[in-house]
Design an enzyme around this catalytic site. Structure first.
Site, PDB file in Angstrom:
ATOM      1  N   LYS A  32      31.961  29.228  44.076  1.00  0.00           N
ATOM      2  CA  LYS A  32      31.699  28.543  42.811  1.00  0.00           C
ATOM      3  C   LYS A  32      31.346  27.066  42.997  1.00  0.00           C
ATOM      4  O   LYS A  32      30.475  26.547  42.291  1.00  0.00           O
ATOM      5  CB  LYS A  32      32.887  28.675  41.864  1.00  0.00           C
ATOM      6  CG  LYS A  32      34.145  27.942  42.288  1.00  0.00           C
ATOM      7  CD  LYS A  32      35.249  28.079  41.261  1.00  0.00           C
ATOM      8  CE  LYS A  32      36.505  27.362  41.679  1.00  0.00           C
ATOM      9  NZ  LYS A  32      36.343  25.916  41.852  1.00  0.00           N
ATOM     10  N   THR A  33      32.006  26.398  43.947  1.00  0.00           N
ATOM     11  CA  THR A  33      31.706  24.976  44.159  1.00  0.00           C
ATOM     12  C   THR A  33      30.266  24.799  44.616  1.00  0.00           C
ATOM     13  O   THR A  33      29.554  23.887  44.170  1.00  0.00           O
ATOM     14  CB  THR A  33      32.667  24.368  45.197  1.00  0.00           C
ATOM     15  OG1 THR A  33      34.016  24.558  44.750  1.00  0.00           O
ATOM     16  CG2 THR A  33      32.398  22.878  45.360  1.00  0.00           C
ATOM     17  N   ASP A 207      34.609  22.312  36.041  1.00  0.00           N
ATOM     18  CA  ASP A 207      35.138  23.232  37.045  1.00  0.00           C
ATOM     19  C   ASP A 207      36.560  23.642  36.650  1.00  0.00           C
ATOM     20  O   ASP A 207      37.245  22.930  35.913  1.00  0.00           O
ATOM     21  CB  ASP A 207      35.144  22.547  38.410  1.00  0.00           C
ATOM     22  CG  ASP A 207      35.396  23.514  39.548  1.00  0.00           C
ATOM     23  OD1 ASP A 207      35.315  24.741  39.326  1.00  0.00           O
ATOM     24  OD2 ASP A 207      35.681  23.044  40.671  1.00  0.00           O
ATOM     25  N   GLU A 208      37.020  24.792  37.149  1.00  0.00           N
ATOM     26  CA  GLU A 208      38.375  25.302  36.872  1.00  0.00           C
ATOM     27  C   GLU A 208      38.669  25.302  35.369  1.00  0.00           C
ATOM     28  O   GLU A 208      39.728  24.879  34.916  1.00  0.00           O
ATOM     29  CB  GLU A 208      39.426  24.460  37.617  1.00  0.00           C
ATOM     30  CG  GLU A 208      39.228  24.362  39.107  1.00  0.00           C
ATOM     31  CD  GLU A 208      39.554  25.641  39.863  1.00  0.00           C
ATOM     32  OE1 GLU A 208      39.833  26.664  39.206  1.00  0.00           O
ATOM     33  OE2 GLU A 208      39.518  25.628  41.101  1.00  0.00           O
ATOM     34  N   GLN A 238      42.682  33.707  37.605  1.00  0.00           N
ATOM     35  CA  GLN A 238      43.413  32.676  38.339  1.00  0.00           C
ATOM     36  C   GLN A 238      44.039  31.649  37.403  1.00  0.00           C
ATOM     37  O   GLN A 238      44.300  30.513  37.789  1.00  0.00           O
ATOM     38  CB  GLN A 238      42.493  31.996  39.363  1.00  0.00           C
ATOM     39  CG  GLN A 238      42.015  32.948  40.455  1.00  0.00           C
ATOM     40  CD  GLN A 238      41.262  32.240  41.557  1.00  0.00           C
ATOM     41  OE1 GLN A 238      41.832  31.515  42.374  1.00  0.00           O
ATOM     42  NE2 GLN A 238      39.951  32.451  41.598  1.00  0.00           N
ATOM     43  N   ARG A 555      44.169  34.706  48.974  1.00  0.00           N
ATOM     44  CA  ARG A 555      44.170  33.598  49.947  1.00  0.00           C
ATOM     45  C   ARG A 555      43.868  34.121  51.353  1.00  0.00           C
ATOM     46  O   ARG A 555      43.521  33.348  52.253  1.00  0.00           O
ATOM     47  CB  ARG A 555      45.533  32.882  49.997  1.00  0.00           C
ATOM     48  CG  ARG A 555      46.032  32.204  48.723  1.00  0.00           C
ATOM     49  CD  ARG A 555      45.010  31.342  48.059  1.00  0.00           C
ATOM     50  NE  ARG A 555      44.275  32.105  47.058  1.00  0.00           N
ATOM     51  CZ  ARG A 555      43.114  31.727  46.532  1.00  0.00           C
ATOM     52  NH1 ARG A 555      42.529  30.614  46.937  1.00  0.00           N
ATOM     53  NH2 ARG A 555      42.521  32.465  45.616  1.00  0.00           N
TER      54      ARG A 555
END
Length: 606
Positions: A32-33, A207-208, A238, A555
């Site tokens: 995504k970044t 973002d987020e 998330q 993770r």
């Protein structure tokens, strides 16, 4: 030349959708970044001046990395940095003669403590009161709109909040939450300020987005111009910060707020093996409050997920230590490995076994014996047994008793010091009279009689976590025959040098702290009902607990280990434990039972 040839189709769509509202639902490890960075570059290549782009993320570290990858021009910041920028530009409109100073958490806590003392409400924990105020501000509530009601705690919060705001004004200061409140106030009350922002920033990126609270969502909406050029990036699966105000409704309602929004789902995961992703997908499908999304990968199935059933918590920690030894012997580096847990107290046994086996490790967060609640309980015991001034001073402060430094000095000199000091003095005498009790019984007495148990049961923010740590301290003390041996062992442990910030160490952390990180090898421990997932009685949302497990699973890149114990010593007593319901929600075909290589025998004594 195709500048986007190395992007997958969904990423490419998100990068090229530069006009109008866009919601990017980006799964874990889906890049995504990179999409945000490439999208901003695409907007600039299409002729928009870089200064017209605003990008907001949640940490200074993430903002710095994004700024470096994009280059100069776009305004890249956190929400709070943006609020400070607007306040610097327009502070006079809000009645400040200069740019306000910013209270940090310790400034805020000391001011709240003073306010509670002045309001004769010292029985309430300042951290809990400050947490309530912060949560209200995050929901956009101002002090004048807060209804104290008939509840004594709410009335105390209302009174302390008013004094707190007066102190802020008197100092010409704001706290972190005010940075967002004032930013919204500037844009709502002063149309010319909003117009300036809309002219300057014509393309907004958040973002987020799943982590935004109400005031952050309101601020975002006020910055979006008539063209609705907003790109929100996030992952419903998330959303794990509701306890600090994040509202999953913000991302779920994006299409209602922006009816013509394009929704693009990034499902290709570049991090994990297929077996790990299958486990994550099966687990999160049990949540109902989410849009449909499945993580995909071109990676091979990889190793199956190991599940270890331990006899008790010590056996579990030993299993983790031995497996880590095996991984390192087979070529893994310590910093390739992370051990994740739901609650901080779980780190204590893990630290012990890693120390015994000589494995280098780092605890992200406060070490067990350095945690405030642990130090507070031990200070009561030392104050009662040894009358040490520092311990008497510390014990007198938690819970708050309205005993100041002058009164403590009078107590140390055996001078008359008023009824509050007498009550505290009698408490220390009662603790001293119990010194022959076994250490677990003595500690239980202190935790209850000091008022710490009641205080943390009232604390809806950190109370359950802190009580869990105190219960672990009671459990640990059962190893010692008398309290003096126990205190000696604790002193040696707490005086160890801090773990050096070396890179090549195994990382121990809570699952919350692991968000955004990735490791080739991941252990998730304590998969038991009531611990992970935490119980509904503790106020936990089952769907958020499942999202937390989803974050933990994703993770891992290569290999995932899951473990639980059949028995665990909790609060000094042996409890039979039931394995986590999450284990039943994983597909059997990706799991394999892990056999103990070394069998430890445990004898339980009542």
């Amino acid at each position: 030349m195709d500048r986007h040839a190395d992007l997958n189709p969904a990423q490419r769509s998100a990068v090229l959708a530069t006009e109008g509202p866009v919601l990017v639902l980006a799964g874990a490890g889906a890049g995504k970044t990179r999409v945000i960075v490439e999208r901003i570059k695409e907007i600039i290549r299409n002729g928009t001046e870089p200064e017209a782009v605003l990008a907001i993320t949640f940490t200074n570290k993430a903002a710095g990395e994004m700024r470096q990858r994009i280059g100069p021009g776009p305004f890249v910041s956190t929400f709070h940095s943006l609020g400070l920028y607007l306040l610097k530009e327009h502070h006079k409109l809000l009645g400040y003669k200069r740019t306000p100073a910013i209270y940090d958490r310790s400034d805020s806590l000391s001011t709240i403590k003073k306010a509670l003392k002045e309001g004769f409400a010292e029985e309430f924990e300042p951290r809990m009161v400050l947490g309530t105020i912060s949560r209200q501000k995050g929901d956009g509530v101002r002090v004048d709109a807060y209804d104290g009601g008939s509840n004594p705690y709410d009335r105390a919060v209302a009174a302390a909040w008013r004094k707190y705001e007066s102190a802020l004004r008197e100092d010409g200061a704001v706290d972190f939450d005010d940075l967002l409140l004032h930013a919204v106030e500037l844009l709502e009350k002063f149309p010319h300020v909003r117009e300036q922002c809309l002219k300057r920033w014509r393309y907004i990126h958040i973002d987020e987005y799943q982590d935004t609270n109400r005031i952050q969502a309101d601020l975002t909406h006020l910055l979006v111009g008539p063209a609705h050029n907003i790109c929100a990036v996030g992952d419903v699966d998330q959303t794990i910060y509701s306890w600090r105000g994040a509202q999953i409704a913000n991302i779920l309602s994006f299409e209602r707020r922006y009816p013509n929004a394009q929704v693009i789902t990034l499902e290709h995961n570049y991090r994990s093996t297929k077996n790990i992703l299958d486990a994550a997908n099966h687990l999160i499908a049990h949540n109902t409050n989410r849009p449909e999304k499945n993580l995909l990968t071109h990676k091979p199935a990889g190793e199956r997920i190991s599940v270890y059933t331990a006899g008790d918590g010590g056996d579990e920690a030993l299993f983790v230590a031995h497996k880590i030894q095996d991984l390192i012997r087979n070529g893994a580096q310590p910093n390739d490995i992370a051990v994740l847990y739901r609650a901080n107290f779980q780190s204590r046994l893990l630290e012990e076994k890693l120390l015994d086996t000589g494995i280098p490790y780092q605890v992200l967060g406060t070490r067990f014996y350095e945690r405030k609640e642990i130090k507070d309980v031990l200070s009561y015991v030392r104050a009662a047994l040894y009358q040490t001034p520092a311990d008497i001073g510390r014990a007198s402060e938690t819970p708050r008793r309205g005993i100041g430094k002058v009164s403590v000095m009078k107590l140390l000199r055996n001078e008359p010091a008023g009824p509050k000091v007498e009550v505290f003095k009698r408490l220390l005498e009662r603790i001293e009279s119990k010194k022959e009790l076994p250490p677990p019984e003595l500690l239980k007495f202190v935790i209850v009689e000091s008022g710490m148990e009641a205080m943390y049961k009232e604390d809806k923010f950190e109370g359950a976590e802190r009580l869990g740590n105190l219960k672990e301290l009671v459990t640990l003390s059962a190893r010692y025959s008398d309290v003096e041996d126990f205190l000696g062992a604790v002193s040696l442990a707490s005086e160890q040098d801090e773990i050096k910030e070396e890179r090549n160490q195994v990382r121990l952390m809570t699952i919350h702290a692991s968000k955004g990180l990735e490791f080739p090898y991941v252990f998730i421990v304590g998969l038991e009902e009531g611990l992970f997932p935490m119980s509904r009685e503790a106020g936990e949302d089952p769907e958020e607990e499942r999202r937390l497990m989803y974050v933990a699973i994703t993770r891992a890149e290569k290999k995932l280990y899951l473990s639980h114990a059949m028995m665990r010593i909790m609060y000094g007593s042996v409890e039979v434990r039931h394995h986590s319901s999450f284990l039943q929600e994983l597909p059997e075909e990706v799991l394999e039972a892990e056999s103990p290589e070394r069998i430890s025998k445990t004898i339980y004594l009542d």
